[in-house]
Design an enzyme around this catalytic site. Sequence first.
Site, PDB file in Angstrom:
ATOM      1  N   LYS A 151      -0.589   3.366 -11.769  1.00 20.57           N
ATOM      2  CA  LYS A 151      -0.069   4.304 -10.784  1.00 20.57           C
ATOM      3  C   LYS A 151       0.396   5.614 -11.427  1.00 20.57           C
ATOM      4  CE  LYS A 151      -0.293   1.067  -7.502  1.00 20.57           C
ATOM      5  NZ  LYS A 151      -0.607  -0.141  -8.267  1.00 20.57           N
ATOM      6  N   ASP A 203       8.934  -6.545 -13.805  1.00 22.67           N
ATOM      7  CA  ASP A 203       7.612  -6.000 -13.518  1.00 22.67           C
ATOM      8  C   ASP A 203       7.814  -4.520 -13.213  1.00 22.67           C
ATOM      9  OD1 ASP A 203       5.066  -5.342 -12.775  1.00 22.67           O
ATOM     10  OD2 ASP A 203       4.862  -6.873 -11.228  1.00 22.67           O
ATOM     11  N   TRP A 228       4.928  -9.131  -4.379  1.00 21.89           N
ATOM     12  CA  TRP A 228       3.497  -8.896  -4.586  1.00 21.89           C
ATOM     13  C   TRP A 228       2.833 -10.249  -4.752  1.00 21.89           C
ATOM     14  CZ3 TRP A 228       0.886  -8.202  -9.789  1.00 21.89           C
ATOM     15  CH2 TRP A 228      -0.403  -7.693  -9.666  1.00 21.89           C
TER      16      TRP A 228
END
Length: 411
Positions: free
Chosen positions: A257, A221, A139
Site C-alpha cells: 500500500k 500486522d 482480515w
Amino acid sequence: IMSIFGEVPQAAPVAVFKLTADFREDQNHSKVNLGVGAYRTDECQPWVLPVVRKVEKMIADDHSLNHEYLPILGLPEFRSSASKIALGEDSPAIKDNRVGAVQCLGGTGALKIGAEFLRRWYNGTDNTKTPVYVSAPTWENHNAVFSNAGFEDIRPYKYWDAGKRGLDLEGFLGDLESAPDHSIFVLHACAHNPTGTDPTQDQWKKIADVMKRKSLFAFFDSAYQGFASGNLDKDAWAVRYFVSQGFELFCAQSFSKNFGLYNERVGNLTVVAKDQDNLNRALSQMEKIVRITWSNPPSQGARLVAITLNTPELFAEWKDNVKTMAERVLLMRAQLKEKLKALGTPGTWEHITEQIGMFSFTGLNPKQVEYLVKEKHVYLMASGRINMCGLTTKNIDYVAESIHEAVTTVQ
C-alpha cells in the site's frame, strides 16, 4: 480414464476477487466498485508513485546490479531499513542489536513465516494447541494463515462495537484477561482492516498493560504505515510503545500500500528479541523455514524500497507521495460524511471520519448492501466494508444518495 484431480472439489471464489468479477460483468454505466483492496486516484486509476518510477530507472541504469541469489533471509539493506521505519531510527532495541528481520513475500508472507516459527518453537516445541486470537472482525487471511501453519485453536477477540460503531475496548480488555497465559494476539498496528477503527494511545497502553502481565505474545500486522495518517511515526506508535515496554514481538510489514508495489510482493518480518543471542537463534530457525517455503526472495521490489529508504532525498519524496495518498482518503471520508448528513440519512455517520486508513466499516447491514449492489450497482463487501479510494469527486454524490436510499428503504 479417471483424472488424478477427479476428487478435487471446486473452491469458492475468494470474496474480494468474486466481487471484482461481478463488478466487471455488470454493464450498468453508473456502477461503482468500493470493494477493491488497493489505492486509486480521483480518476479511479492505479497510481505508480513518482518516486517509484524514479528509482526503477535508477535500478535499470545501474549496470553493477545482477540477478544473483540474495541471502536466504533477504536483502540486508532492505531488512534493516524496513525495521528502522517500524521501530524508529533511534530505537534502543536496534542499538542493542536485538532486532532482526526476514524479507518476505508481502505482508502475507511475513505472517506466514512468523506463524510457522511460532508453531514450531513458541510456548513449547510444536505446540499446535496455543490459542491464537484475531480481532472480530479481521482480515480473513489472518485465520487462514495461522490455521494453515498448524494452529488448532483460532479464537476471536472482541473489537468492533456495532452499536456505537467504534472500538469495544471493554470487551477487548476482557478477552485479554480471560485468555490463557502465553496466548498469541494478532494486532493491527494501524488502520485496522476492515473497520478502520484504531485504539487511542491511552487505550493501547491499557492493552499493553494486560498483555505484559499475562505474558501474551504480540504479533503486529503493519500493512498501512504512513498510508493511514500520512505520518510514519504516528502510524507506528503502538508497535514502538510495546517495544519500549520490553515486549519480545513480531511485526509483519507490507509495502504494497505505502509504496504501491502490490504485485512486487515486498514484505518484512521484524523480530524484536530479548537479546542478540535469542535473536540469532530465532533467525537461524526462520532461515530453515524460508528455505522450504520460497527458498530465496526476489530482489526488485526490495531493492527499490531499500534505495528509497536509504537515500535522504528519495525518502523525503516518498513521504510526500504517501501523504498525497493519505490526504485523498481523508478528504473522501470528510466529504462522504458531510453529504450523508446533508441528506438527513438516518443514523450516525461520525464514525466515517473517526476511522482511519483505506477502509471504512459503514455499519450497513447485509440487506442494505444487497440493495446497493443489485439496485444501485454500488459494489462493496457483504460486511459493509468500503474502500474509501473507490470514492471520487465524480461519484461521491451518487454513492451518498445510494446509501441514503438503501438506509431509508431497507431496514
